[in-house]
Design a protein around this motif. Sequence first.
Motif, PDB file in Angstrom:
ATOM      1  N   ARG A 189      33.688  36.332  50.507  1.00 59.15           N
ATOM      2  CA  ARG A 189      34.953  37.044  50.330  1.00 59.15           C
ATOM      3  C   ARG A 189      35.963  36.495  51.329  1.00 59.15           C
ATOM      4  NH1 ARG A 189      34.494  42.954  52.094  1.00 59.15           N
ATOM      5  NH2 ARG A 189      34.862  42.001  54.129  1.00 59.15           N
ATOM      6  N   HIS A 197      42.170  40.112  48.320  1.00 63.62           N
ATOM      7  CA  HIS A 197      40.778  39.702  48.398  1.00 63.62           C
ATOM      8  C   HIS A 197      40.423  38.819  47.201  1.00 63.62           C
ATOM      9  CE1 HIS A 197      39.265  43.099  51.259  1.00 63.62           C
ATOM     10  NE2 HIS A 197      39.755  42.062  51.903  1.00 63.62           N
ATOM     11  N   ARG A 198      39.753  37.722  47.478  1.00 65.27           N
ATOM     12  CA  ARG A 198      39.233  36.836  46.443  1.00 65.27           C
ATOM     13  C   ARG A 198      37.758  36.598  46.741  1.00 65.27           C
ATOM     14  NH1 ARG A 198      43.071  38.215  44.324  1.00 65.27           N
ATOM     15  NH2 ARG A 198      44.764  37.019  43.343  1.00 65.27           N
ATOM     16  N   TYR A 199      36.999  36.263  45.694  1.00 71.14           N
ATOM     17  CA  TYR A 199      35.563  36.077  45.845  1.00 71.14           C
ATOM     18  C   TYR A 199      35.178  34.704  45.295  1.00 71.14           C
ATOM     19  CZ  TYR A 199      35.647  40.989  46.929  1.00 71.14           C
ATOM     20  OH  TYR A 199      35.938  42.190  47.530  1.00 71.14           O
ATOM     21  N   ASP A 228      34.422  37.133  39.675  1.00 72.98           N
ATOM     22  CA  ASP A 228      34.644  38.565  39.826  1.00 72.98           C
ATOM     23  C   ASP A 228      33.651  39.103  40.853  1.00 72.98           C
ATOM     24  OD1 ASP A 228      35.502  41.350  38.811  1.00 72.98           O
ATOM     25  OD2 ASP A 228      33.339  41.358  38.457  1.00 72.98           O
ATOM     26  N   ARG A 229      34.098  40.023  41.676  1.00 70.66           N
ATOM     27  CA  ARG A 229      33.248  40.543  42.753  1.00 70.66           C
ATOM     28  C   ARG A 229      31.943  41.111  42.221  1.00 70.66           C
ATOM     29  NH1 ARG A 229      32.248  45.560  45.289  1.00 70.66           N
ATOM     30  NH2 ARG A 229      33.621  46.594  43.797  1.00 70.66           N
ATOM     31  N   ARG A 230      32.024  41.967  41.201  1.00 71.15           N
ATOM     32  CA  ARG A 230      30.818  42.640  40.704  1.00 71.15           C
ATOM     33  C   ARG A 230      29.838  41.654  40.088  1.00 71.15           C
ATOM     34  NH1 ARG A 230      32.199  48.577  38.238  1.00 71.15           N
ATOM     35  NH2 ARG A 230      33.486  49.339  39.962  1.00 71.15           N
ATOM     36  N   ILE A 233      28.144  39.611  42.861  1.00 73.38           N
ATOM     37  CA  ILE A 233      27.132  40.366  43.601  1.00 73.38           C
ATOM     38  C   ILE A 233      25.801  40.341  42.856  1.00 73.38           C
ATOM     39  CG2 ILE A 233      26.442  42.703  44.265  1.00 73.38           C
ATOM     40  CD1 ILE A 233      29.357  43.197  45.077  1.00 73.38           C
TER      41      ILE A 233
END
Length: 318
Positions: A189, A197-199, A228-230, A233
């Motif tokens: 991140r 915020h970018r991932y 995308d963050r989700r 993850i």
Amino acid sequence: MFDPDLLVAWMAKQHTGTLPSLVRDVAWASGGDRQSVNRWVRRLQALGVVTVDWRRAQWTSNPCEITDLPGGTQTVLLTGARPASSAFYDHLGAVVEQPPPDGVQLPLPATVWLQYTEPSQVRDFAAATGAKVAACAADVLTRSLAPFDPGPTSGPPARSGSVAKLDPVSGRFTTVDLTRQRPVPGLYRYTLFGRLHRYALLRQPSRQTGHRRHAPAVPAQETWHLVDRRAGIHDVLPPTAFPLQWKPYVKAGPVSPATLGRLTASWTAPLPLAQERAAVSCTGLAALRTTDGERYDGVPFRIADRIAHSLHRRLETL
């Protein structure tokens, strides 16, 4: 007073527009800030009201459709952007459920169901609302879930900027100094323009070999991808870490594919949009925020299992 149903009817009429204009108008009407409005727009995506291209800053309303809920309940759900107020559907004999305010997030549009005993009732309802009758959205969406693809490569985060890496054990982002250490594969991140915020996902290359016999191996380079963050993850977490949990409503007898229950995704590993959209389609209700995570009601075991399988995650049956 902010009326989300009126805004959805407006979006159905406009069909498309720019995201900055939408955020500005919703912020003015609701009194919310930019961050809360962006979360609200994302929840509209999960409800199937709109499709948003975040990179191009464009939104498009989804067509109004009528779809069966899974589980043989003889209940259909009105999805997409509805071109009328909720009172209109109430007068047609539909059940209109207005989500209760939670005091934290902006109010969502009402959920509209129609319970029927004869297929002709569904056809009449479709004719009155101008909606298309479609197959069960939850089944259609979960059958089309594809393995995660990080997409095209991108540049790495600026080494001099603020960068944090996801710890797969704790599920938390911890600060790393890329000016002093070489990045290792994982989810990072970073901050863009000091506030956004970018991932970025750094992927380990697969082993490659030369094309000719006895040719030396061709070294592959690690690649960076904006994600995308989700989704990022779930891609880096081990299958058993922060598993999805599914609990049947009734624990009598063996669980069948059609058994209804509650699906919960941990706050640490929330569902990506495609999987969340499928879970929401089981009832038309947005996720309920709980102490354990985001809970989705009315999810058959087969839908929960497909969602977990698409994320390469363990489904824990309670």
